[in-house]
Design a protein around this motif. Sequence first.
Motif, PDB file in Angstrom:
ATOM      1  N   PHE A  73       4.459  -0.172   6.216  1.00  0.00           N
ATOM      2  CA  PHE A  73       5.021   0.794   5.276  1.00  0.00           C
ATOM      3  C   PHE A  73       6.461   0.453   4.925  1.00  0.00           C
ATOM      4  O   PHE A  73       6.840   0.429   3.755  1.00  0.00           O
ATOM      5  CB  PHE A  73       4.944   2.211   5.865  1.00  0.00           C
ATOM      6  N   SER A  74       7.266   0.162   5.921  1.00  0.00           N
ATOM      7  CA  SER A  74       8.702  -0.027   5.682  1.00  0.00           C
ATOM      8  C   SER A  74       9.006  -1.264   4.844  1.00  0.00           C
ATOM      9  O   SER A  74      10.056  -1.331   4.211  1.00  0.00           O
ATOM     10  CB  SER A  74       9.469  -0.081   7.007  1.00  0.00           C
ATOM     11  N   ARG A  75       8.093  -2.214   4.787  1.00  0.00           N
ATOM     12  CA  ARG A  75       8.344  -3.416   3.977  1.00  0.00           C
ATOM     13  C   ARG A  75       8.010  -3.221   2.497  1.00  0.00           C
ATOM     14  O   ARG A  75       8.352  -4.037   1.658  1.00  0.00           O
ATOM     15  CB  ARG A  75       7.568  -4.609   4.532  1.00  0.00           C
ATOM     16  N   LEU A  76       7.362  -2.103   2.161  1.00  0.00           N
ATOM     17  CA  LEU A  76       7.006  -1.851   0.767  1.00  0.00           C
ATOM     18  C   LEU A  76       8.241  -1.532  -0.067  1.00  0.00           C
ATOM     19  O   LEU A  76       9.249  -1.032   0.439  1.00  0.00           O
ATOM     20  CB  LEU A  76       6.036  -0.665   0.669  1.00  0.00           C
ATOM     21  N   ASP A  77       8.138  -1.773  -1.358  1.00  0.00           N
ATOM     22  CA  ASP A  77       9.173  -1.385  -2.302  1.00  0.00           C
ATOM     23  C   ASP A  77       9.368   0.134  -2.235  1.00  0.00           C
ATOM     24  O   ASP A  77       8.424   0.875  -1.977  1.00  0.00           O
ATOM     25  CB  ASP A  77       8.743  -1.808  -3.717  1.00  0.00           C
ATOM     26  N   GLY A  78      10.571   0.587  -2.462  1.00  0.00           N
ATOM     27  CA  GLY A  78      10.912   2.002  -2.371  1.00  0.00           C
ATOM     28  C   GLY A  78      10.032   2.916  -3.194  1.00  0.00           C
ATOM     29  O   GLY A  78       9.701   4.021  -2.769  1.00  0.00           O
ATOM     30  N   LYS A  79       9.647   2.490  -4.400  1.00  0.00           N
ATOM     31  CA  LYS A  79       8.820   3.373  -5.243  1.00  0.00           C
ATOM     32  C   LYS A  79       7.451   3.608  -4.615  1.00  0.00           C
ATOM     33  O   LYS A  79       6.884   4.695  -4.725  1.00  0.00           O
ATOM     34  CB  LYS A  79       8.685   2.831  -6.660  1.00  0.00           C
ATOM     35  N   TYR A  80       6.932   2.618  -3.900  1.00  0.00           N
ATOM     36  CA  TYR A  80       5.640   2.791  -3.241  1.00  0.00           C
ATOM     37  C   TYR A  80       5.778   3.616  -1.967  1.00  0.00           C
ATOM     38  O   TYR A  80       4.896   4.417  -1.638  1.00  0.00           O
ATOM     39  CB  TYR A  80       4.990   1.443  -2.957  1.00  0.00           C
ATOM     40  N   ARG A  81       6.881   3.447  -1.256  1.00  0.00           N
ATOM     41  CA  ARG A  81       7.113   4.282  -0.070  1.00  0.00           C
ATOM     42  C   ARG A  81       7.190   5.755  -0.482  1.00  0.00           C
ATOM     43  O   ARG A  81       6.573   6.616   0.151  1.00  0.00           O
ATOM     44  CB  ARG A  81       8.383   3.844   0.660  1.00  0.00           C
ATOM     45  N   LEU A  82       7.920   6.042  -1.551  1.00  0.00           N
ATOM     46  CA  LEU A  82       8.048   7.419  -2.032  1.00  0.00           C
ATOM     47  C   LEU A  82       6.697   7.967  -2.496  1.00  0.00           C
ATOM     48  O   LEU A  82       6.348   9.120  -2.202  1.00  0.00           O
ATOM     49  CB  LEU A  82       9.070   7.493  -3.164  1.00  0.00           C
ATOM     50  N   LEU A  83       5.932   7.157  -3.177  1.00  0.00           N
ATOM     51  CA  LEU A  83       4.615   7.584  -3.650  1.00  0.00           C
ATOM     52  C   LEU A  83       3.702   7.926  -2.472  1.00  0.00           C
ATOM     53  O   LEU A  83       3.003   8.946  -2.487  1.00  0.00           O
ATOM     54  CB  LEU A  83       3.990   6.491  -4.516  1.00  0.00           C
ATOM     55  N   ILE A  84       3.733   7.115  -1.435  1.00  0.00           N
ATOM     56  CA  ILE A  84       2.899   7.379  -0.255  1.00  0.00           C
ATOM     57  C   ILE A  84       3.343   8.656   0.442  1.00  0.00           C
ATOM     58  O   ILE A  84       2.517   9.507   0.783  1.00  0.00           O
ATOM     59  CB  ILE A  84       2.916   6.163   0.699  1.00  0.00           C
TER      60      ILE A  84
END
Length: 110
Positions: free
Chosen positions: A61-72
């Motif tokens: 999770f932490s390696r994902l781009d910020g927009k995907y972290r927020l979406l999740i």
Amino acid sequence: AETVKLSTPEAVDALLVFMAIHALGKIKEFREELQITYPASMHDMALAEILTSKPQLVPSFSRLDGKYRLLIVDSLSVDFEFSQFLQAEITPASLVSVKERMGKHDNQDF
């Protein structure tokens, strides 16, 4: 023609991460170790809190781009049970919370 919005490798990766980590909040020992006070029935909220406060504990999770972290995190934080909706146990008006929470992601890859 309509196409699937999973058009980038990053979007597919984020979806696979979401599917892989979704059940982490159900693990009682995981919640207790991190002193998360949500009951098992609120495992999505527990995981959202963990991902927000300690994302480094879930490297995928932490390696994902910020927009995907927020979406999740937003997806986990929506107070909506789709299975209850399908069985007509909740009203269509319950979709308002989904629209409000997820509306800011309209132009996302998925």
